[in-house]
Design a protein around this motif. Structure first.
Motif, short mmCIF file in Angstrom:
data_model
loop_
_atom_site.label_atom_id
_atom_site.label_comp_id
_atom_site.label_asym_id
_atom_site.label_seq_id
_atom_site.Cartn_x
_atom_site.Cartn_y
_atom_site.Cartn_z
N MET A 128 0.84 -1.20 0.00
CA MET A 128 0.00 0.00 0.00
C MET A 128 0.87 1.24 0.00
SD MET A 128 -2.98 -1.14 2.66
CE MET A 128 -3.58 -2.83 2.66
N GLY A 129 1.13 1.77 -1.18
CA GLY A 129 1.92 2.99 -1.29
C GLY A 129 2.47 3.17 -2.68
N SER A 130 2.87 4.40 -2.98
CA SER A 130 3.41 4.74 -4.28
C SER A 130 4.82 5.29 -4.20
CB SER A 130 2.51 5.79 -4.97
OG SER A 130 1.19 5.30 -5.11
N SER A 131 5.45 5.18 -3.01
CA SER A 131 6.77 5.79 -2.86
C SER A 131 7.74 4.98 -2.01
CB SER A 131 6.63 7.19 -2.24
OG SER A 131 6.06 7.09 -0.95
N ASN A 132 7.33 3.80 -1.55
CA ASN A 132 8.13 2.94 -0.67
C ASN A 132 8.53 3.66 0.62
OD1 ASN A 132 9.99 0.10 -1.75
ND2 ASN A 132 9.75 0.74 0.37
N GLU A 133 7.60 4.47 1.14
CA GLU A 133 7.84 5.17 2.40
C GLU A 133 6.98 4.63 3.54
OE1 GLU A 133 8.86 9.68 1.70
OE2 GLU A 133 7.29 9.11 0.30
N THR A 134 6.21 3.57 3.28
CA THR A 134 5.37 3.01 4.36
C THR A 134 5.94 1.71 4.90
OG1 THR A 134 3.91 1.70 2.91
CG2 THR A 134 3.34 4.02 3.24
N SER A 135 7.15 1.37 4.52
CA SER A 135 7.76 0.10 4.90
C SER A 135 8.27 0.10 6.34
CB SER A 135 8.94 -0.21 3.97
OG SER A 135 9.68 -1.31 4.42
N GLY A 157 6.53 2.92 -5.75
CA GLY A 157 5.98 1.89 -4.87
C GLY A 157 4.82 1.16 -5.54
N SER A 158 4.44 0.03 -5.04
CA SER A 158 4.99 -0.53 -3.82
C SER A 158 6.25 -1.36 -4.04
CB SER A 158 3.93 -1.42 -3.14
OG SER A 158 3.60 -2.53 -3.96
N SER A 159 6.54 -1.72 -5.30
CA SER A 159 7.70 -2.58 -5.58
C SER A 159 8.98 -1.75 -5.70
CB SER A 159 7.48 -3.39 -6.86
OG SER A 159 6.27 -4.10 -6.81
N GLY A 160 9.19 -0.84 -4.73
CA GLY A 160 10.32 0.08 -4.81
C GLY A 160 11.67 -0.60 -4.65
N SER A 182 1.89 -0.90 -9.12
CA SER A 182 3.07 -1.09 -8.28
C SER A 182 4.25 -1.79 -8.94
CB SER A 182 2.69 -1.87 -7.01
OG SER A 182 1.94 -1.06 -6.15
N ILE A 183 4.10 -2.26 -10.17
CA ILE A 183 5.24 -2.68 -10.99
C ILE A 183 5.59 -1.57 -11.97
CG2 ILE A 183 5.92 -4.20 -12.91
CD1 ILE A 183 4.51 -6.49 -11.46
N ARG A 184 4.58 -1.03 -12.63
CA ARG A 184 4.82 -0.10 -13.74
C ARG A 184 5.33 1.27 -13.29
NH1 ARG A 184 -0.96 -0.45 -15.42
NH2 ARG A 184 -1.08 -1.35 -13.33
#
Length: 493
Positions: A128-135, A157-160, A182-184
């Motif tokens: 859940m995220g678009s920037s890999n900042e919720t990990s 994200g999420s696959s950052g 989250s891949i694209r």
């Protein structure tokens, strides 16, 4: 010979078969690269012992002449995939200490094909995220820098972690998942290729669920050919997954000719958003020109319900998430909160979830629970499902009218700085070009095709017909050939 970490997946496969290197040497080179890349925080669970054992077994298979395409190829695995005996936390504290006793279907298929797992990769919590900042592991960092700035950028994200690892030459390819882009989106932010296959093409069994009707795994690679090779190994029917399609898997690599003469590419007018940056519009126009020069017919099309896609997605996805995440209660596995004297099971659940879930996950669970509640189910969830059907019909209509693939931007911008003070709504807008593909269950691929004024990579998205990943990847191959994107991030980590 090229430095081992600079090989493409296809190049490494050919080198292994020709005896120019070994899986053990290839694996060791990547393990060394990972050791020196702590600043990127891409790998969060390291598995060097497993990697070395798998590489040794791969070398024996290659020597015996029993070598599938993925044999001996070092890959990274997104932390969303369950890997037997290896921590699988989905980027969340609530799964702290969880080591599955089983292997996901996709990782099983890749390991059966001889792939080598270097470790588990960082990701947004529960995807859940678009920037890999919720990990729970902290931010993954993009290996690219903007101009002369030293500011840390998001890898998307999420696959950052997957995107950062492939772009930084820490692995030859990586597993990602895509629920709304989250891949694209991370692929576009880091200058690599990423494909979300048709829903049902790859098994979801053993992949921690976010939104079950939207989630789909896919490969993240250096180029289109590598994506085709890895997707072939990942795909196939799985009786353990009721949504898995019982369809033959073609050899996607064999379908890559780069010839698209006579094909018709649709350009949806609804993707020309108000306030779209000029560099994204210019990139799109360049992509259109490239495909036209390659002999494709370009046709303007309409996908009229696109404007409702984002709100529909952010009703459906949280609703499914609130249902899926209800299983994390601190009883059987993962984190459990300390409870005070007099506290009962309800208090234990509440404290465990409050401690275990991050802010964004809590936000989406609450939204999802709200839209599924008795008084609002029809007003929100059922209405969103009806909108989803209309979005799917939009795509069916244009494909029935002779469109072979659709070209759009992949993201509304280049990678932005980590820590940027975006509201949740502003962050959700990063998915504006990608969520329709998930809602309609279609295949979509992001291809790097240019750079912005500050040198950051930009990508275009191609959307294809269901089950026609081979045809879609062939159009992507043509776009890749014409764009000639070869830029790499300068090493600073």
């Amino acid at each position: 010979m090229t430095q081992l970490t600079d090989l493409t997946l296809a190049g490494a496969r050919d080198a292994l078969r020709a005896g120019e290197t070994t899986a053990a040497e290839l694996t060791d080179a990547h393990l060394t690269a990972i050791e020196g890349a702590g600043a990127l925080n891409a790998f969060v669970h390291h598995t060097p012992d497993i990697a070395c054992d798998q590489a040794k077994a791969a070398d024996a298979r290659i020597k015996a002449g029993d070598a599938p395409a993925m044999c001996g190829i070092p890959i990274g695995v997104k932390d969303l995939f369950c890997t037997k005996g290896v921590a699988s936390q989905a980027g969340s504290r609530i799964l702290e200490g969880f080591k599955p006793e089983y292997e996901s279907t996709i990782t099983s298929q890749l390991f059966d094909a001889g792939a080598v797992m270097l470790g588990k990769l960082n990701m947004d919590e529960f995807a859940m995220g678009s920037s890999n900042e919720t990990s729970t592991y902290g931010n993954a960092v993009n290996p690219w820098k903007a101009g002369n700035s030293d500011a840390a950028l998001t890898p998307g994200g999420s696959s950052g972690g997957s995107a950062a690892a492939v772009a930084a030459r820490l692995c030859l390819a990586a597993l990602g998942t895509d629920t709304g882009g989250s891949i694209r989106q991370p692929a576009a932010f880091t200058g690599i290729t990423g494909i979300k296959p048709t829903y049902g093409r790859c098994s979801r069994w053993g992949v921690v669920a976010f939104a079950s009707s939207l989630d789909q795994a896919g490969p993240m690679t250096r180029n289109v050919r590598d994506a085709a090779i890895m997707l072939t190994a990942m795909s196939g029917h799985d009786p353990k997954d009721s949504t898995s399609a019982d369809l033959a898997v073609p050899d996607f690599e064999a379908m890559l000719t780069g010839d698209i003469k006579g094909q018709t590419i649709g350009i949806p007018k609804e993707y020309r958003m108000d306030g779209m940056p000029e560099e994204i519009e210019a990139l799109w126009q360049n992509g259109i020109a490239m495909l036209r020069d390659a002999g494709a017919d370009i046709r303007d099309i309409s996908l009229p319900h696109t404007k409702y896609a984002l709100p529909a997605y952010y009703v459906i996805a949280p609703a499914e998430a609130s249902s899926n995440l209800a299983r994390y209660d601190g009883v059987r596995f993962g984190h459990r909160a300390d409870i005070g004297q007099g506290d009962g099971i309800t208090e234990m659940y509440e404290k465990t979830r409050a401690e275990g879930f991050g802010d964004e996950v809590q936000r989406r669970v609450m939204v999802g629970t709200y839209v599924l509640s008795a008084g609002f189910y029809d007003a929100y969830y059922n209405r969103a499902r009806k909108v989803r059907t209309l979005i799917k019909k939009d795509f069916e209509s244009v494909f029935a009218d002779g469109i072979d693939a659709i070209l759009t931007p992949a993201t509304p911008s280049a990678a932005f700085e980590l820590g940027a003070n975006f509201s949740p709504i502003e962050m959700y807008l990063n998915d504006v070009f990608t969520v329709t593909v998930n809602l309609a269950g279609l295949p979509g691929v992001a291809v790097p095709t240019g750079q912005n004024a500050r040198g950051l990579p930009l990508g275009l998205q191609l959307i294809g017909k269901p089950w026609q990943e081979g045809e879609l990847l062939n159009v992507a191959q043509c776009l890749e050939d014409r764009a000639g994107f070869v830029a790499q991030p300068s090493k600073w980590w």
